[in-house]
Design an enzyme around this catalytic site. Structure first.
Site, short mmCIF file in Angstrom:
data_model
loop_
_atom_site.label_atom_id
_atom_site.label_comp_id
_atom_site.label_asym_id
_atom_site.label_seq_id
_atom_site.Cartn_x
_atom_site.Cartn_y
_atom_site.Cartn_z
N TYR A 1 50.32 78.14 44.61
CA TYR A 1 50.08 78.00 45.98
C TYR A 1 51.02 77.19 46.57
O TYR A 1 51.64 76.22 46.19
CB TYR A 1 48.65 77.10 46.45
N PHE B 1 52.76 70.43 52.77
CA PHE B 1 51.97 69.11 52.51
C PHE B 1 51.86 69.09 50.95
O PHE B 1 51.55 68.25 50.44
CB PHE B 1 50.73 68.96 53.27
N ASP B 2 51.70 70.39 50.42
CA ASP B 2 51.59 70.26 48.97
C ASP B 2 51.88 71.58 48.19
O ASP B 2 51.87 72.98 49.19
CB ASP B 2 50.20 70.38 48.64
N ILE C 1 38.06 73.48 48.63
CA ILE C 1 37.61 73.73 49.90
C ILE C 1 37.17 75.19 49.90
O ILE C 1 37.42 76.11 49.35
CB ILE C 1 38.82 73.49 51.18
N TYR D 1 39.08 70.55 55.60
CA TYR D 1 38.84 69.29 55.27
C TYR D 1 38.09 68.78 56.53
O TYR D 1 37.79 67.58 56.86
CB TYR D 1 39.89 68.47 55.25
N PHE E 1 47.93 78.61 53.53
CA PHE E 1 48.19 78.65 52.27
C PHE E 1 48.69 80.07 51.81
O PHE E 1 48.15 80.94 52.13
CB PHE E 1 46.99 78.56 51.36
#
Length: 396
Positions: free
Chosen positions: A189, A199-200, A219, A245, A262
């Site tokens: 991902y 962010f990731d 999540i 979140y 994502f």
């Protein structure tokens, strides 16, 4: 992930020049009449050396040389003096705002001066030998670009909205069945905010993320979205904040009420592996001075667990009524931790310390050596005595 996907990065190097360069050989030249440009944010920049290399984009790693000065010419930091270029991920808030903006204006080989008002630097707070409210001046040279992941294009593809509010776009169809709740899934991902800020990314780490589907380990939008895929499928998930979140977000990485995007690929999945309680019939139960009880199920011949060493453990945790509350066996992923550093409950510190690689043991841990009188709501009730079937997989 376990409710928060963490940052990391690793990628293929594309240098501005040299053996790894892509495209034309890097050329640099002095700018005869440098012009100073002021952006809408207040950043002033002047390019006085022009290169022909790649331009960095948000999510790329960049390597720069720099000299930082105050307006009185006092040097407060210099990578050139250290002879050690500085590397950071562009557009992700790893550096002051003026740097994220300024370096994005450069090509490899460019050398420029940035003049940053305090709001683009350290604001009203002083840092080290930088006084509060300081205007900062940087001489910056962009040396290398390390490409990061980029959002997948959805041009010409349909967006499907689920009743929950989750949206998805199927980028590539997979093959075979879809995973079910309880299955162990392996997913690559990359995560972005709505403005495209990354962010990731497991892709940048080069390691897919594994978790048990439908068990609340991720999540809500992931549990729902990954269940829509079959092996090899790629999709873009657009997850509203109430499936991510929540209203509070996870500062500083995830803002409040953040819709997340994502790009996901279901690499593989396997049916749930059910934990089977160890058979202790006919085995001797021993009790230590602290009150820990244990039964050796199988004796290994490997290295002994010692304080200060990293141990790898497979386990299943039960309440006294036999109900499972946690299991690395069902996740298909043992845990690692340094023994004797207070990273686990006292009963584990003591019990694992009795084991060697290959050992299997049942530990009966009184609440005083577990989560105490308060427990760990909502999973562990107050004053819970816990039972663990553990296997010591490795010691390093």
């Amino acid at each position: 992930m376990r409710k928060l996907i963490l940052l990391a990065a690793a990628s293929i190097l594309v240098a501005c020049g040299g053996a790894f360069a892509q495209g034309p050989k890097l050329k640099v030249k002095k700018v005869k009449k440098p012009k100073t440009v002021t952006t809408s944010s207040g950043l002033e920049y002047t390019i006085f050396q022009k290169g022909n290399g790649a331009k960095a984009a948000n999510g790329d790693k960049v390597k720069v040389h720099y000299v930082g000065k105050l307006t009185n010419d006092t040097v407060f930091d210099s990578s050139r003096k250290r002879n050690e270029p500085f590397t950071f991920k562009l557009g992700t808030g790893e550096v002051i705002p003026g740097w994220d903006e300024g370096v994005a204006l450069l090509q490899c080989g460019d050398r420029a001066t940035f003049k940053l008002p305090a709001k683009l630097g350290y604001g009203d707070q002083g840092v080290g030998n930088i006084p509060a409210g300081s205007t900062l001046i940087f001489d910056v040279e962009l040396l290398e670009v390390i490409p990061g992941v980029k959002p997948w294009s959805v041009k010409g593809k349909d967006t499907v909205k689920m009743a929950s509010g989750l949206k998805y776009v199927m980028i590539k169809a997979g093959e075979g069945d879809k995973p079910k709740a309880g299955d162990r899934v392996s997913v690559h991902y990359s995560g972005y905010l709505l403005d495209g800020k990354p962010f990731d990314s497991s892709v940048e780490r080069g390691e897919p993320f594994n978790f048990q589907l439908g068990k609340g380990m991720v999540i809500k939008g992931w549990d729902e979205g990954i269940a829509l895929l079959n092996k090899g499928a790629k999709a873009k998930l657009v997850i509203p904040y109430d499936l991510a979140y929540g209203a509070d977000g996870r500062p500083p990485v995830i803002p409040a009420k953040a819709t997340l995007v994502f790009d996901v690929e279901l690499v593989s999945f396997a049916p749930k592996v059910s934990a089977v309680p160890y058979d202790i019939k006919g085995k001797e139960e021993k009790t230590t001075e602290t009150g820990l009880k244990y039964v050796v199920i199988n004796k290994g011949t490997g290295a002994k667990a010692e304080k200060g060493k990293m141990v790898k453990v497979h386990y299943t945790g039960y309440f006294e009524d036999g109900k499972i509350f946690d299991s690395s066996v069902e996740r298909g992923e043992p845990i690692d931790f340094p023994l004797g550093q207070g990273m686990v409950i006292p009963g584990w510190e003591e019990g694992i310390g009795l084991m060697s690689v290959g050992d299997k043991m049942r530990m009966i841990i009184p609440y005083q050596l577990a989560y105490g009188e308060s427990g760990r709501p909502p999973v562990i009730p107050p004053k819970s005595n816990l039972i663990f079937d553990v296997e010591l997989v490795d010691v390093k």
